[in-house]
Design a protein around this motif. Structure first.
Motif, PDB file in Angstrom:
ATOM      1  N   LEU A  85       0.843  -1.185   0.000  1.00  0.00           N
ATOM      2  CA  LEU A  85       0.000   0.000   0.000  1.00  0.00           C
ATOM      3  C   LEU A  85       0.881   1.238   0.000  1.00  0.00           C
ATOM      4  O   LEU A  85       2.036   1.185   0.442  1.00  0.00           O
ATOM      5  N   PRO A  86       0.368   2.370  -0.425  1.00  0.00           N
ATOM      6  CA  PRO A  86       1.179   3.604  -0.373  1.00  0.00           C
ATOM      7  C   PRO A  86       1.695   3.891   1.035  1.00  0.00           C
ATOM      8  O   PRO A  86       2.816   4.403   1.185  1.00  0.00           O
ATOM      9  N   GLU A  87       0.919   3.534   2.054  1.00  0.00           N
ATOM     10  CA  GLU A  87       1.361   3.792   3.429  1.00  0.00           C
ATOM     11  C   GLU A  87       2.465   2.847   3.885  1.00  0.00           C
ATOM     12  O   GLU A  87       2.976   2.988   4.999  1.00  0.00           O
ATOM     13  N   ASP A  88       2.843   1.896   3.059  1.00  0.00           N
ATOM     14  CA  ASP A  88       4.003   1.052   3.358  1.00  0.00           C
ATOM     15  C   ASP A  88       5.320   1.735   2.986  1.00  0.00           C
ATOM     16  O   ASP A  88       6.406   1.202   3.266  1.00  0.00           O
ATOM     17  N   THR A  89       5.231   2.894   2.387  1.00  0.00           N
ATOM     18  CA  THR A  89       6.429   3.654   2.015  1.00  0.00           C
ATOM     19  C   THR A  89       7.285   3.951   3.244  1.00  0.00           C
ATOM     20  O   THR A  89       6.772   4.367   4.285  1.00  0.00           O
ATOM     21  N   GLY A  90       8.574   3.720   3.125  1.00  0.00           N
ATOM     22  CA  GLY A  90       9.469   4.023   4.228  1.00  0.00           C
ATOM     23  C   GLY A  90      10.829   3.405   4.018  1.00  0.00           C
ATOM     24  O   GLY A  90      11.087   2.763   2.992  1.00  0.00           O
ATOM     25  N   VAL A  91      11.675   3.604   5.000  1.00  0.00           N
ATOM     26  CA  VAL A  91      12.986   2.953   5.015  1.00  0.00           C
ATOM     27  C   VAL A  91      12.879   1.751   5.946  1.00  0.00           C
ATOM     28  O   VAL A  91      12.507   1.889   7.114  1.00  0.00           O
ATOM     29  N   TYR A  92      13.213   0.593   5.425  1.00  0.00           N
ATOM     30  CA  TYR A  92      13.075  -0.659   6.160  1.00  0.00           C
ATOM     31  C   TYR A  92      14.441  -1.099   6.688  1.00  0.00           C
ATOM     32  O   TYR A  92      15.416  -1.145   5.928  1.00  0.00           O
ATOM     33  N   TRP A 111      22.305  -3.463  13.742  1.00  0.00           N
ATOM     34  CA  TRP A 111      21.330  -2.927  12.796  1.00  0.00           C
ATOM     35  C   TRP A 111      21.851  -3.020  11.371  1.00  0.00           C
ATOM     36  O   TRP A 111      23.053  -2.840  11.126  1.00  0.00           O
ATOM     37  N   GLY A 112      20.907  -3.237  10.435  1.00  0.00           N
ATOM     38  CA  GLY A 112      21.245  -3.068   9.038  1.00  0.00           C
ATOM     39  C   GLY A 112      21.252  -1.586   8.688  1.00  0.00           C
ATOM     40  O   GLY A 112      20.841  -0.739   9.487  1.00  0.00           O
ATOM     41  N   GLN A 113      21.683  -1.294   7.482  1.00  0.00           N
ATOM     42  CA  GLN A 113      21.830   0.104   7.073  1.00  0.00           C
ATOM     43  C   GLN A 113      20.511   0.714   6.612  1.00  0.00           C
ATOM     44  O   GLN A 113      20.398   1.923   6.467  1.00  0.00           O
ATOM     45  N   GLY A 114      19.509  -0.125   6.386  1.00  0.00           N
ATOM     46  CA  GLY A 114      18.212   0.363   5.924  1.00  0.00           C
ATOM     47  C   GLY A 114      18.135   0.361   4.411  1.00  0.00           C
ATOM     48  O   GLY A 114      19.125   0.637   3.725  1.00  0.00           O
TER      49      GLY A 114
END
Length: 121
Positions: A85-92, A111-114
């Motif tokens: 969905l559009p709201e899934d937009t982000g840095v993972y 942590w991973g770098q994203g």
């Protein structure tokens, strides 16, 4: 060290698979969590695969659409994202928690770098 890959532009309704690979340690001794940071918002835990039985947990916002899994032979955890969905937009980002039943942000060992995932048509 954790290294993420697989991010990129995806259309609404599409699918993407993110990978979180470890080097220098073995993931099967860790719970691995997936976090997401949307533009202008804080980091949100969206999934967790725990230690030792690889039980999974998901945020309500992704439950039924995302699947987290691990392949110990490849020392990698995957996040399969379906029906995005559009709201899934982000840095993972992925994070490793030593021998834990839950993925607690403050207990993350590495942590991973994203990797960015923009969802747009």
């Amino acid at each position: 060290q954790l290294v993420e890959s697989g991010g990129g532009l995806v259309e609404p309704g599409g699918a993407l698979r993110l990978s979180c690979a470890a080097s220098g340690f073995t993931l099967d001794n860790y719970a691995i969590g997936g976090w997401r940071q949307a533009p202008g918002k804080g980091r949100e835990e969206i999934s967790c695969i725990n230690y030792p039985d690889s039980g999974t947990k998901y945020a309500d916002s992704v439950n039924g659409r995302f699947t987290i899994s691990r392949d110990n032979s490849k020392n990698t955890v995957y996040l399969q994202m379906d029906s995005v969905l559009p709201e899934d937009t982000g840095v993972y980002s992925c994070g490793a928690v030593w021998r834990a039943l839950a993925c607690v942000h403050s207990s993350v060992h590495s942590w991973g770098q994203g990797t960015p995932v923009p969802v747009s048509s």
